[in-house]
Design a protein around this motif. Structure first.
Motif, PDB file in Angstrom:
ATOM      1  N   UNK A   1      24.310   9.003  24.716  1.00 23.54           N
ATOM      2  CA  UNK A   1      24.450  10.302  25.382  1.00 23.54           C
ATOM      3  C   UNK A   1      25.178  11.320  24.497  1.00 23.54           C
ATOM      4  N   UNK A   2      26.224  10.881  23.800  1.00 24.77           N
ATOM      5  CA  UNK A   2      26.996  11.806  22.965  1.00 24.77           C
ATOM      6  C   UNK A   2      26.271  12.179  21.681  1.00 24.77           C
ATOM      7  N   UNK A   3      25.152  11.507  21.400  1.00 21.48           N
ATOM      8  CA  UNK A   3      24.389  11.800  20.188  1.00 21.48           C
ATOM      9  C   UNK A   3      23.311  12.859  20.441  1.00 21.48           C
ATOM     10  N   UNK A   4      23.297  13.462  21.596  1.00 19.50           N
ATOM     11  CA  UNK A   4      22.296  14.472  21.918  1.00 19.50           C
ATOM     12  C   UNK A   4      22.675  15.834  21.335  1.00 19.50           C
ATOM     13  N   UNK A   5      21.679  16.486  20.758  1.00 20.18           N
ATOM     14  CA  UNK A   5      21.846  17.868  20.315  1.00 20.18           C
ATOM     15  C   UNK A   5      21.640  18.822  21.482  1.00 20.18           C
TER      16      UNK A   5
ATOM     17  N   UNK B   1      11.672   7.957  22.800  1.00 19.82           N
ATOM     18  CA  UNK B   1      12.872   8.046  21.978  1.00 19.82           C
ATOM     19  C   UNK B   1      12.546   8.617  20.596  1.00 19.82           C
ATOM     20  N   UNK B   2      11.418   8.183  20.029  1.00 17.53           N
ATOM     21  CA  UNK B   2      10.996   8.721  18.727  1.00 17.53           C
ATOM     22  C   UNK B   2      10.763  10.227  18.808  1.00 17.53           C
ATOM     23  N   UNK B   3      10.139  10.661  19.886  1.00 16.38           N
ATOM     24  CA  UNK B   3       9.842  12.090  20.038  1.00 16.38           C
ATOM     25  C   UNK B   3      11.118  12.914  20.158  1.00 16.38           C
ATOM     26  N   UNK B   4      12.193  12.256  20.555  1.00 16.23           N
ATOM     27  CA  UNK B   4      13.481  12.949  20.697  1.00 16.23           C
ATOM     28  C   UNK B   4      14.375  12.781  19.475  1.00 16.23           C
TER      29      UNK B   4
ATOM     30  N   UNK C   1      21.188  18.571  25.671  1.00 19.99           N
ATOM     31  CA  UNK C   1      21.249  17.684  26.832  1.00 19.99           C
ATOM     32  C   UNK C   1      20.253  18.070  27.919  1.00 19.99           C
ATOM     33  N   UNK C   2      19.487  19.126  27.680  1.00 24.85           N
ATOM     34  CA  UNK C   2      18.386  19.468  28.584  1.00 24.85           C
ATOM     35  C   UNK C   2      17.087  18.860  28.075  1.00 24.85           C
ATOM     36  N   UNK C   3      16.839  19.052  26.787  1.00 24.41           N
ATOM     37  CA  UNK C   3      15.636  18.474  26.170  1.00 24.41           C
ATOM     38  C   UNK C   3      15.865  17.035  25.721  1.00 24.41           C
ATOM     39  N   UNK C   4      17.142  16.616  25.667  1.00 24.74           N
ATOM     40  CA  UNK C   4      17.535  15.256  25.288  1.00 24.74           C
ATOM     41  C   UNK C   4      17.172  14.912  23.846  1.00 24.74           C
ATOM     42  N   UNK C   5      17.084  15.929  23.006  1.00 22.95           N
ATOM     43  CA  UNK C   5      16.847  15.665  21.589  1.00 22.95           C
ATOM     44  C   UNK C   5      18.133  15.140  20.957  1.00 22.95           C
ATOM     45  N   UNK C   6      17.967  14.287  19.957  1.00 24.09           N
ATOM     46  CA  UNK C   6      19.098  13.589  19.353  1.00 24.09           C
ATOM     47  C   UNK C   6      19.465  14.164  17.990  1.00 24.09           C
TER      48      UNK C   6
END
Length: 330
Positions: free
Chosen positions: A67-71, A37-40, A73-78
């Motif tokens: 889920x809606x906080x993702x920048x 989670x930190x890495x994202x 949605x493939x890399x799942x970065x937040x």
């Protein structure tokens, strides 16, 4: 994450690599989950508490709340400023909302059960729920592949529920009257809401008892009540499995336009976001409780929950466009 790569020869004589994602991945320890989670981009105000919480509430249960906080949605970065503790606040808000709504479901389910038992038994006898003449003759294909009327399929489910019941009065019936059908006031008392909803829907439309039940629950058309019960049963199952309501699209959409409603309803048309999200079904639950349980506190508790969580985006539940100015919610 487990990955596979496939080499393919390109027509221009160049090798290209095709990435194939694999569904099954390596398990992560709780510490690894936090590190991921930190890495994202997830931030933590109290990391030890987060470790404890992830040991008691699974990563994937919480995932729906960020889920809606993702920048991406493939890399799942937040998105920047996404705190784990704020996600937990969303989770707890949703949990409290489900508990309030389960109170409403209980009132609606018990009222429906009581009215079905009363009207069918007084009008047609204790075993009337078994009478195919009182029900629709539509045929469907059951789970086992056989063709049955919708009524017979519902009765089969009802008998399974009756057989599974561990209620004392059901055990007593089996002991005293082996292999004999029980009266409605026994059988329907242990029926699930889904079965009750189907039994009501399957009643012949011409039966005055069907209209009477709808009327007693505040609606003028049995089709409106059937639609609402089906949608509420869907939400009831979400709640019973402790699943997420927040930011969820509803599979079932109840009738919005009512025929001369006897109670407070909507004065303005709803937008799609309000009908697709829980807002409409929650509103239907409040409406029914107003009729079957005067003095209930469901609406007040929902409003108090909203007031105590001003940072939670209730628009994710469909509460938007001056919803609180509608008579039902005032």
């Amino acid at each position: 994450m487990q990955q596979q790569y496939l080499l393919a020869y390109h027509k221009n004589c160049k090798w290209v690599i095709f990435f194939i994602a694999v569904a099954n991945k390596s398990a992560y320890t709780i510490a690894d989950q936090v590190a991921l989670l930190k890495s994202r981009g997830m931030l933590f105000r109290d990391e030890p508490s987060a470790l404890h919480l992830l040991g008691n509430i699974s990563y994937y249960r919480l995932k729906g709340y960020w889920w809606d906080r993702q920048d991406d949605k493939t890399l799942h970065t937040l998105k920047s400023g996404t705190f784990f503790e704020d996600i937990v606040d969303r989770y707890n808000f949703d949990r409290h909302l489900r508990l309030i709504l389960f109170d409403a479901v209980e009132r609606i389910e018990i009222a429906l059960r009581t009215k079905l038992i009363y009207h069918l038994s007084v009008g047609y006898g204790g075993l009337s729920y078994l009478d195919p003449g009182l029900f629709d003759t539509a045929v469907l294909r059951a789970h086992d592949g056989t063709l049955k009327t919708s009524h017979q399929n519902t009765i089969d489910e009802l008998k399974k529920e009756f057989k599974r019941s561990q209620e004392t009065f059901i055990k007593d019936h089996h002991r005293r009257y082996p292999n004999q059908d029980a009266d409605a006031w026994k059988t329907l008392e242990v029926a699930s809401m889904g079965t009750l909803s189907k039994l009501y829907k399957n009643l012949r439309h011409q039966l005055p008892e069907k209209a009477a039940i709808a009327k007693e629950m505040g609606l003028n058309l049995h089709s409106e009540l059937s639609s609402w019960l089906e949608a509420i049963t869907y939400v009831r199952n979400i709640i019973a499995h402790h699943s997420r309501l927040w930011s969820r699209n509803m599979v079932k959409t109840p009738t919005v336009r009512l025929n001369n409603p006897t109670g407070l309803w909507f004065t303005k048309p709803l937008v799609q976001a309000q009908t697709k999200k829980p807002f409409l079904i929650i509103s239907a639950m409040v409406y029914l409780c107003n009729h079957i349980s005067p003095g209930h506190q469901i609406k007040d508790r929902i409003l108090a929950l909203f007031a105590s969580n001003p940072n939670i985006g209730i628009h994710k539940l469909g509460f938007l466009n001056d919803w609180n100015k509608e008579p039902l919610w005032q």
